[in-house]
Design an enzyme around this catalytic site. Sequence first.
Site, PDB file in Angstrom:
ATOM      1  N   HIS A 133       3.504 -11.762  -2.690  1.00  0.00           N
ATOM      2  CA  HIS A 133       2.323 -11.169  -2.029  1.00  0.00           C
ATOM      3  C   HIS A 133       1.482 -12.264  -1.367  1.00  0.00           C
ATOM      4  CE1 HIS A 133       3.145  -7.257  -3.613  1.00  0.00           C
ATOM      5  NE2 HIS A 133       2.809  -7.518  -4.851  1.00  0.00           N
ATOM      6  N   HIS A 165       6.865 -12.762  -8.243  1.00  0.00           N
ATOM      7  CA  HIS A 165       6.507 -11.521  -7.544  1.00  0.00           C
ATOM      8  C   HIS A 165       5.142 -11.669  -6.861  1.00  0.00           C
ATOM      9  CE1 HIS A 165       6.099  -7.001  -7.175  1.00  0.00           C
ATOM     10  NE2 HIS A 165       4.815  -7.354  -7.172  1.00  0.00           N
ATOM     11  N   GLU A 166       4.138 -12.143  -7.624  1.00  0.00           N
ATOM     12  CA  GLU A 166       2.780 -12.225  -7.052  1.00  0.00           C
ATOM     13  C   GLU A 166       2.731 -13.223  -5.891  1.00  0.00           C
ATOM     14  OE1 GLU A 166       1.831  -9.220  -9.381  1.00  0.00           O
ATOM     15  OE2 GLU A 166       0.722 -10.026  -7.686  1.00  0.00           O
ATOM     16  N   HIS A 175       5.328  -4.393  -1.405  1.00  0.00           N
ATOM     17  CA  HIS A 175       6.310  -3.976  -2.407  1.00  0.00           C
ATOM     18  C   HIS A 175       7.584  -3.482  -1.740  1.00  0.00           C
ATOM     19  CE1 HIS A 175       3.120  -3.596  -5.765  1.00  0.00           C
ATOM     20  NE2 HIS A 175       3.752  -4.754  -5.813  1.00  0.00           N
TER      21      HIS A 175
END
Lengths: 404, 80
Positions: free
Chosen positions: A125, A121-122, A131
């Site tokens: 980014h 997930h990170e 998101h």
Amino acid sequence: YSTFPQSPKWRKEDVTYRILNYTPDMLQADVDEAIAKAFQLWSSVTPLRFTRLYSGQADIMISFASGFHGDFYSFDGPGGTLAHAYPPSSGIGGDAHFDEDENWTKFTTYSGYNLFLVAAHELGHSLGLGHSNVFGALMYPIYMATDTRDYRLPQDDIDGIQALYGPPRESPVLPTKAFPPQEPTETTPAEAPTEMLPREEPTAMTPSKTPARPEDCDPHLTFDAITTLRGEILFFKGSYVWRRSPYFSGIEHDTISSFWPSLAPGFDAAYEIDKKDRVLFFKDDQYWAVSGYNIEPGFPRPIQNLGFPTSVRKIDAAVHDQKTKKTYFFAGNKYWSFNENTQSMERGYPRKITSDFQGIGHRVDAALQNNGLFYFFHESNQYEVDIKSKKLIRTMKSNSWFNC
Amino acid sequence: FPMVSEKEKEDMQFAKKYLENFYDFKEEKNSLFKSKNLNHMAEKVREMQSFFGLEVTGELNRKTLDMMKQPRCGIPDIRA
């Protein structure tokens, strides 16, 4: 999906990363593997290639820290915020920080946070994704304990990252002989080894582990179970889920394990009690209750708890009438009416399906209520019924919901 | 007016912090008009409820607070 304002992205395909320190919760080798797997998830669907550096400045610097750790976003102790990362740019751009006050693990238990999932997930980014509000997407802001074996990037995340970087280069024609060994990359500082992450090249030879998902508009498409869920409609077949949502256009394709990793595929029936934000899944002689992602404690339970005779070993379909608070269960050529308020079967049931539902002279595979009307699915057809009069209104193909 | 319980005060503080972190809520500390802040906060609660597919009420109900307490990523959901 979403990107950051002005959609920052890396203006190159070769991106470097470096792991600055380790968490004492895990073996270093497990941290290395979790991070490498997380990068592989993104490299397998884009032209990006990730090289690990062991010294000097890398594009993506990965570290574990707690509380105040030198940027404006201090961590908050156990729970709450697990990690954060910065969009692509120089300096702190791309860097990913993990809260050392969490319990990091390589498992998907409930006693810790799976580092691979949070890192994937990170790093989304770090590559420029924001998101997603799509329930089940990797870039959904809330942590969800998901089975990481054979983890597949959900479609929404693939759409997002490919909007920034495009799809992978054409996978090379299958080699008649092994590729030459990987030459060290020219960016490698002499004193430190690097690792070029192997690209997961999807090859025609790779046997798919699960039967292929049927085409949305296959005229013979049938379903195991169908239910609403928080305003959406989920269609189940084997391990696959088709998802129709008012929050996004088109049909999203997922797998059951991406939502409820501990539930086996192949539901028999499913229905939602929206006032309780609760969905019940049925398989063989058991049923589960979930609220969003979370499976309620104390499940599975035997279907006999609902009042079925022991002769009923499984049900075919279920649908809840939000107006009358009654749930109709279908098994074989019979159906039952269950009163959700009294939590008991109604008297006078089971009854024959054919005696009450004209035009539906056979088993029901799946059932759905939508906008006050009922839809009963049998093989590749569905029957739209006015439940008050129990009159058949029209017959359609089962996949008419997919804008075929 | 009914006394605001300690728990409700805590929840309100928690929610304010959450909305500041993830929904770009800025409380006007010295605002004379308390109600203005509350309206602004209700608007941010609606934004958060809409993002997570909850019933959009603007109220800090149980489901909304539960969602706010889920472990999550530290990056904002909505950016100015």
